[in-house]
Design an enzyme around this catalytic site. Structure first.
Site, mmCIF file in Angstrom:
data_model
loop_
_atom_site.group_PDB
_atom_site.id
_atom_site.type_symbol
_atom_site.label_atom_id
_atom_site.label_comp_id
_atom_site.label_asym_id
_atom_site.label_seq_id
_atom_site.Cartn_x
_atom_site.Cartn_y
_atom_site.Cartn_z
ATOM 1 N N ARG A 45 0.833 -1.215 0.000
ATOM 2 C CA ARG A 45 0.000 0.000 0.000
ATOM 3 C C ARG A 45 0.858 1.252 0.000
ATOM 4 N NH1 ARG A 45 -3.163 -2.567 3.793
ATOM 5 N NH2 ARG A 45 -4.943 -3.434 2.723
ATOM 6 N N GLU A 131 7.396 -22.871 3.223
ATOM 7 C CA GLU A 131 8.089 -23.313 4.440
ATOM 8 C C GLU A 131 7.838 -22.384 5.634
ATOM 9 O OE1 GLU A 131 10.346 -26.246 4.895
ATOM 10 O OE2 GLU A 131 9.542 -25.575 6.799
ATOM 11 N N GLY A 136 8.036 -20.926 11.330
ATOM 12 C CA GLY A 136 9.020 -19.946 10.863
ATOM 13 C C GLY A 136 10.265 -20.565 10.247
ATOM 14 N N GLY A 188 6.747 -7.411 20.306
ATOM 15 C CA GLY A 188 6.303 -7.605 18.919
ATOM 16 C C GLY A 188 6.030 -9.063 18.600
ATOM 17 N N GLU A 191 0.258 -11.651 17.533
ATOM 18 C CA GLU A 191 -0.427 -11.297 16.289
ATOM 19 C C GLU A 191 -1.156 -9.971 16.519
ATOM 20 O OE1 GLU A 191 -0.967 -12.861 13.271
ATOM 21 O OE2 GLU A 191 0.242 -14.647 13.634
ATOM 22 N N ASP A 202 -4.459 -19.707 15.536
ATOM 23 C CA ASP A 202 -3.222 -19.652 14.751
ATOM 24 C C ASP A 202 -2.596 -21.059 14.705
ATOM 25 O OD1 ASP A 202 -0.665 -18.086 13.748
ATOM 26 O OD2 ASP A 202 0.009 -19.359 15.389
ATOM 27 N N LYS A 206 -1.948 -23.977 11.544
ATOM 28 C CA LYS A 206 -0.691 -24.690 11.290
ATOM 29 C C LYS A 206 -0.900 -26.205 11.349
ATOM 30 C CE LYS A 206 1.910 -20.767 13.018
ATOM 31 N NZ LYS A 206 2.433 -20.131 14.226
HETATM 32 N N1 NAP Z 1 5.615 -11.703 11.419
HETATM 33 C C1 NAP Z 1 6.053 -12.941 11.591
HETATM 34 O O1 NAP Z 1 6.839 -13.223 12.497
HETATM 35 C C2 NAP Z 1 5.596 -14.043 10.665
HETATM 36 C C3 NAP Z 1 6.164 -15.315 10.776
HETATM 37 C C4 NAP Z 1 5.785 -16.328 9.896
HETATM 38 C C5 NAP Z 1 4.825 -16.051 8.934
HETATM 39 N N2 NAP Z 1 4.264 -14.792 8.860
HETATM 40 C C6 NAP Z 1 3.276 -14.547 7.823
HETATM 41 O O2 NAP Z 1 3.852 -13.662 6.870
HETATM 42 C C7 NAP Z 1 2.848 -12.820 6.295
HETATM 43 C C8 NAP Z 1 3.258 -11.362 6.487
HETATM 44 O O3 NAP Z 1 3.349 -11.094 7.875
HETATM 45 P P1 NAP Z 1 3.932 -9.703 8.432
HETATM 46 O O4 NAP Z 1 4.077 -9.893 9.887
HETATM 47 O O5 NAP Z 1 5.097 -9.261 7.623
HETATM 48 O O6 NAP Z 1 2.684 -8.734 8.132
HETATM 49 P P2 NAP Z 1 2.681 -7.142 8.103
HETATM 50 O O7 NAP Z 1 3.805 -6.581 8.897
HETATM 51 O O8 NAP Z 1 1.288 -6.701 8.424
HETATM 52 O O9 NAP Z 1 3.001 -6.798 6.559
HETATM 53 C C9 NAP Z 1 2.059 -6.907 5.528
HETATM 54 C C10 NAP Z 1 2.324 -5.764 4.562
HETATM 55 O O10 NAP Z 1 1.504 -5.947 3.416
HETATM 56 C C11 NAP Z 1 0.756 -4.745 3.155
HETATM 57 N N3 NAP Z 1 -0.530 -5.113 2.591
HETATM 58 C C12 NAP Z 1 -1.454 -5.935 3.122
HETATM 59 N N4 NAP Z 1 -2.513 -6.043 2.303
HETATM 60 C C13 NAP Z 1 -2.253 -5.266 1.234
HETATM 61 C C14 NAP Z 1 -2.966 -4.972 0.048
HETATM 62 N N5 NAP Z 1 -4.170 -5.477 -0.199
HETATM 63 N N6 NAP Z 1 -2.400 -4.130 -0.839
HETATM 64 C C15 NAP Z 1 -1.177 -3.598 -0.617
HETATM 65 N N7 NAP Z 1 -0.457 -3.836 0.499
HETATM 66 C C16 NAP Z 1 -0.981 -4.668 1.419
HETATM 67 C C17 NAP Z 1 0.608 -4.119 4.527
HETATM 68 O O11 NAP Z 1 0.328 -2.751 4.404
HETATM 69 P P3 NAP Z 1 -0.432 -2.011 5.633
HETATM 70 O O12 NAP Z 1 0.529 -2.031 6.792
HETATM 71 O O13 NAP Z 1 -0.674 -0.645 5.104
HETATM 72 O O14 NAP Z 1 -1.669 -2.789 5.902
HETATM 73 C C18 NAP Z 1 1.972 -4.388 5.141
HETATM 74 O O15 NAP Z 1 2.922 -3.431 4.755
HETATM 75 C C19 NAP Z 1 1.548 -13.202 7.005
HETATM 76 O O16 NAP Z 1 0.854 -14.123 6.231
HETATM 77 C C20 NAP Z 1 2.019 -13.858 8.304
HETATM 78 O O17 NAP Z 1 1.081 -14.793 8.829
HETATM 79 C C21 NAP Z 1 4.641 -13.789 9.690
#
Ligand code: NAP
Length: 428
Positions: A45, A131, A136, A188, A191, A202, A206
């Site tokens: 975005r 993966e 993670g 941090g 979720e 969650d 998994k």
């Molecule tokens: N964080 C972890 O530790 C972790 C670990 C394993 C797996 N995951 C998975 O990895 C994925 C990402 O996680 P994350 O923690 O990185 O999430 P995040 O920090 O919320 O990042 C998602 C990014 O995508 C953008 N976004 C979402 N929907 C969009 C759309 N329709 N158009 C354009 N931009 C969009 C968001 O923008 P906005 O901020 O403006 O909404 C944000 O910048 C998820 O599926 C999560 O379950 C995360």
């Protein structure tokens, strides 16, 4: 020399770190893939601002709408790190139907759309790597899919939610559940919606991914009996440690019942014997135990979340995808869907904490409900509280989960018993 061209959708926690590592490890990745790797596009975005912050050169295209990504004909690998369901689903299906390669960390997408994604792969010939979606950085999915491909997996269980494990670890040190959650959020770990961690949903996503991978048939997470840690408090943790010699751990579990083709899956807080390897897993760490007919018991351990661990798993998938694409080998066909396994529920011993009016006959009413359903009591404790309410802690002998559930509903319907209660399973 042909390069591997990658597009990253989502520049949040995982996406930003993935992009950073793709650039800073360019030389090492080139050696591993055998060709240069090129970041062709990012999508978010706030793509212009985030790309600037990441120091991306002008040659990297900046999109704000993920729907425009599949039209990029020169991209080899689409990395979906948007989070949520609708846009990731649309993007993954469009790419797979067009025979393209997708890497995702999105357990929700996989858990909810497994069959749809498999169908899109089968029709379009695309390839899906995921993966990072479970545990993670812990490479348990690849081990199941590749290293153990010649074995028969009979069970997978473990600590799949780092936030819940972090909270339980802090509660063992005397923190209240609320303070433990605050601490997790500050670091941090939680979720955005902490109910996904606290209610076990969650972990259920998994478990669905693990079960679907192991059985070849989609297990809808909504069909997985799921209980979280929300109802646990200091009394349960202290009783587990001091009286039972056990530790509370939120576990996800899949058990396969050999030729009978039955599968048992659940998410629940378990009381784990102190000497069990899972009891030693603390803080935000994940651990997955895989039991296979020939290999025996294997344990995978490491950080299940966070920018670095998740990005490491995503990069591993990009490298694997790159090797396949650049070698010119056709992607292996999507495996055919296996027949849906029949659900099973093995007997299990339970821990139950109740609050009830401290007056004659109430304990007897509780125990007679259990015996009416044939649930046999192993131990019963009623620590002195001095108040009007008594706290009753019961452990049972193994019982069918469904029968225990019915007995519990009957107990909670007693007028002298509060509806606030806690249940855990005992890991044998
Ligand atoms: N964080 C972890 O530790 C972790 C670990 C394993 C797996 N995951 C998975 O990895 C994925 C990402 O996680 P994350 O923690 O990185 O999430 P995040 O920090 O919320 O990042 C998602 C990014 O995508 C953008 N976004 C979402 N929907 C969009 C759309 N329709 N158009 C354009 N931009 C969009 C968001 O923008 P906005 O901020 O403006 O909404 C944000 O910048 C998820 O599926 C999560 O379950 C995360």
């Amino acid at each position: 020399m042909r390069s591997l061209r990658v597009a990253v959708a989502g520049l949040g926690i995982v996406g930003s770190e993935t992009v950073r590592l793709l650039r800073s490890r360019r030389d090492c990745l080139r050696r591993r893939i055998g060709a240069p790797i090129e970041l062709a596009a990012v999508c978010d975005r706030r793509a212009p601002e985030r790309a600037r912050r990441l120091g991306l050169p002008a040659s990297v295209r900046r999109l704000t709408d993920p729907r425009r990504l599949p039209a990029l004909r020169d991209v080899d690998v689409f990395v979906e790190l948007l989070g949520g369901l609708d846009e990731p689903r649309r993007l993954a299906l469009a790419c797979l139907r067009a025979g393209r390669c997708v890497v995702t960390a999105n357990k929700r997408l996989l858990a909810r759309c497994w069959d749809e994604l498999r169908g899109a792969r089968a029709r379009g010939g695309g390839r899906l790597w995921f993966e990072a979606s479970v545990a993670g950085a812990v490479p348990v999915l690849r081990a199941i899919e590749s290293s153990l491909a010649g074995d028969r997996i009979t069970a997978v269980h473990g600590i799949l939610n780092g936030t819940a494990n972090f909270m339980l670890s802090r509660m063992e040190e005397g923190l209240s559940p609320e303070a433990a959650l605050r601490r997790a959020r500050k670091l941090g770990l939680a979720e955005k919606d902490p109910s996904l961690d606290l209610d076990g949903r969650d972990a259920a996503d998994k478990v669905s991914v693990l079960a679907s991978l192991v059985t070849g048939a989609w297990l809808d997470p909504r069909r997985i009996p799921t209980r979280g840690i929300r109802e646990l408090d200091a009394r349960d943790i202290a009783f587990a440690g001091e009286v039972l010699g056990r530790r509370a751990r939120l576990l996800g579990m899949v058990r396969l019942d050999g030729p009978a083709g039955r599968v048992e899956a659940c998410v629940s807080p378990f009381l784990v014997p102190r000497e069990h390897p899972l009891a030693a897993v603390r803080d935000e760490f994940n651990a997955v135990m895989v039991r296979a007919a020939s290999a025996g018991e294997l344990m995978f351990y490491g950080k299940g979340a966070g920018a670095g661990p998740a990005a490491s798993a995503v990069l591993g998938d990009i490298v694997a995808a790159g090797r396949e694409i650049l070698s010119g080998k056709a992607a292996p066909p999507a495996p055919p869907a296996a027949p849906a396994p029949r659900p099973a529920a093995a007997d299990c011993a339970f821990y139950l904490r109740l609050s009830a009016l401290d007056r004659p006959g109430v304990l007897c009413a509780i125990t007679s409900k259990l015996s009416r359903f044939g649930v046999s009591i192993a131990t019963i404790h009623q620590p002195a509280t001095g108040g009007r309410d008594a706290c009753v802690m019961i452990t049972t002998h193994p019982a069918k989960p469904e029968i225990f559930g019915r007995a519990l509903r009957a107990i909670l319907a007693l007028p002298a018993v509060s509806r606030r209660h806690a249940v855990m399973r005992l890991l044998s």
